[in-house]
Design an enzyme around this catalytic site. Structure first.
Site, PDB file in Angstrom:
ATOM      1  N   GLY A   1      73.149  58.586  48.885  1.00 32.74           N
ATOM      2  CA  GLY A   1      72.071  58.712  47.913  1.00 32.74           C
ATOM      3  C   GLY A   1      70.946  59.568  48.483  1.00 32.74           C
ATOM      4  O   GLY A   1      70.353  60.391  47.786  1.00 32.74           O
TER       5      GLY A   1
ATOM      6  N   THR B   1      84.384  69.386  54.135  1.00 29.47           N
ATOM      7  CA  THR B   1      85.590  68.693  53.678  1.00 29.47           C
ATOM      8  C   THR B   1      85.207  67.342  53.100  1.00 29.47           C
ATOM      9  O   THR B   1      84.471  66.578  53.735  1.00 29.47           O
ATOM     10  CB  THR B   1      86.560  68.506  54.864  1.00 29.47           C
ATOM     11  OG1 THR B   1      86.859  69.802  55.375  1.00 29.47           O
ATOM     12  CG2 THR B   1      87.844  67.807  54.429  1.00 29.47           C
TER      13      THR B   1
ATOM     14  N   CYS C   1      64.642  49.708  54.262  1.00 33.24           N
ATOM     15  CA  CYS C   1      64.176  50.822  55.074  1.00 33.24           C
ATOM     16  C   CYS C   1      62.779  50.583  55.615  1.00 33.24           C
ATOM     17  O   CYS C   1      62.412  51.103  56.644  1.00 33.24           O
ATOM     18  CB  CYS C   1      64.173  52.094  54.259  1.00 33.24           C
ATOM     19  SG  CYS C   1      65.621  52.236  53.236  1.00 33.24           S
TER      20      CYS C   1
END
Ligand SMILES: Cc1ncc(COP(=O)(O)O)c(C=O)c1O
Length: 389
Positions: free
Chosen positions: A71, A237, A325
């Site tokens: 995100g 990738t 956080c």
């Protein structure tokens, strides 16, 4: 002791079905999706199936979905990509004061380079006023970014109205839907979204996989340059097992979205009512109704959230103070101060976020245990003694 996990906004356990869908892509189906041989094409098919499932889920076109690493990466791509592409048009961005750090930090980075950012205030329930968005937009505004729901207090923002206002002014609209994706229905057309961020680990998918919805025709510079992956919108990738897991997680979420939200809302309201009813000097943070079905955020006066968290942890109950956080920093959460809480009440906040496996017994256990912890901590708290004098 039975463990009770009430921190689903921080992350969710991965669903067994998701793990099973991912496993073959670590071992037998290990091709590089950019390879032209059968191994590569098999891996590519896994990705494209996930893209299709996810696009349908939000009423988008598969071409409009770009897989990212998180995100945070999706949010950074929007902020930095839009300003790069539209720098000839303007240098002003409108956002709210309660966005996640994954939005605020790239904006602070841009401010150091001369970009202008308006951080809109919110009301006492955490709502952004769409009229304020209208007033903030200038001829130089290139992006409006307002989150779908807040990760700390759970308030769901009026994004359809905000998107309409942005479009009327000819400005792109981005929403960080990390906390709503898979939990609240999203139709990108109905909500007028040009750009949307989501993350698999918040909906019982794997960590380290995100997505960015980019409405057809929206030009935005990539964050990562390199190979041709994701139609040159995100080089490197792809994380094939992760993307396949994301697709499976969305499929599972889609099958239960209405019923599970209703079930969690009942438990959430019982928890809020129970805690506010049994703990004096406590209050709910966030909007009473327009909130995430799984979020209960309360402030309890005269004691520290951290002390309550650790005491609950000793009882096997996992919750959070503020967001995951910010919980290691001593600064009170910017979200709780933005809704007008004093430093003291902001420090006394606890966030409970329910999940698919949360039961009524677990909620009852929290309601049994927490009032005793509060009583014990208040008996030791100098703040509480001062208030009693
Ligand atoms: C609203 C919001 N935006 C962005 C993020 C970051 O997502 P990720 O953990 O996938 O980087 C989070 C994670 O807590 C969030 O709650």
């Amino acid at each position: 002791m039975k463990q009770i996990y009430l921190d689903h906004a921080a992350t969710t356990p991965m669903a067994q079905e998701v793990l099973e869908a991912m496993l073959p892509y670590f071992t037998e189906r290990y091709g590089n999706p950019s390879s032209l041989h059968a191994f590569g094409q098999d891996a590519k098919e896994g990705i494209e199936q996930a893209r299709q499932t996810i696009a349908e889920f939000i009423h988008a076109n598969p071409d409009e979905i770009v897989f990212t690493g998180s995100g945070t990466e999706s949010d950074n791509t929007v902020i930095k990509g839009v300003v790069h592409t539209l720098r000839a048009k303007g240098n002003h961005i409108v956002t709210s004061g309660i966005e996640h750090h994954a939005i605020h930090e790239p904006l602070h980075f841009l401010e150091q380079q001369g970009y202008q950012v308006t951080y809109l205030p919110v009301d006492a329930t955490g709502l952004v006023d769409p009229d304020e968005v209208k007033r903030a937009i200038t001829g130089k505004t290139i992006l409006v970014s307002v989150m779908h729901a807040n990760n700390e207090i759970g308030t769901i923002e009026p994004i359809a109205e905000i998107g309409r206002i942005a479009h009327e002014a000819g400005v792109l609209f981005h929403t960080d839907a990390v906390q709503t994706f898979g939990h609240v229905p999203i139709d990108v057309d109905v909500l007028g979204i040009d750009l949307l961020s989501a993350s698999a680990h918040k909906l019982y998918g794997p960590k380290g996989v995100g997505l960015l919805y980019i409405r057809k025709g929206t030009r935005i510079a990539p964050l990562l340059h390199g190979g041709d992956q994701e139609k040159r919108r995100r080089a490197s990738t792809q994380n094939v097992p992760g993307i396949v897991g994301f697709g499976k997680a969305v499929e599972l979420a889609g099958a239960e979205i209405g019923t599970e939200a209703a079930r969690q809302t009942v438990l959430r309201d019982a928890l809020i009512e129970g805690l506010l009813g049994s703990i004096p000097d406590s209050r709910l943070n966030g909007h009473p109704r327009q909130r995430l079905p799984n979020n209960a955020n309360v402030s309890i006066a005269f004691i520290e959230g951290e002390a309550m968290l650790l005491n609950l942890d000793m009882e096997g109950i996992a919750v959070s103070t503020g967001s995951a956080c910010t919980s290691s920093s001593l600064e009170p959460s910017h979200v709780l101060t933005a809704i007008g809480l004093s430093h003291e009440l902001a420090h006394g906040s606890l966030r409970f976020t329910l999940g698919r496996a949360t039961t009524q017994e677990e909620i009852e256990q929290v309601m049994r245990v927490l009032p005793g912890i509060v009583k014990k901590l208040r008996a030791m708290s100098p703040l509480s003694k001062k208030a009693a004098q």
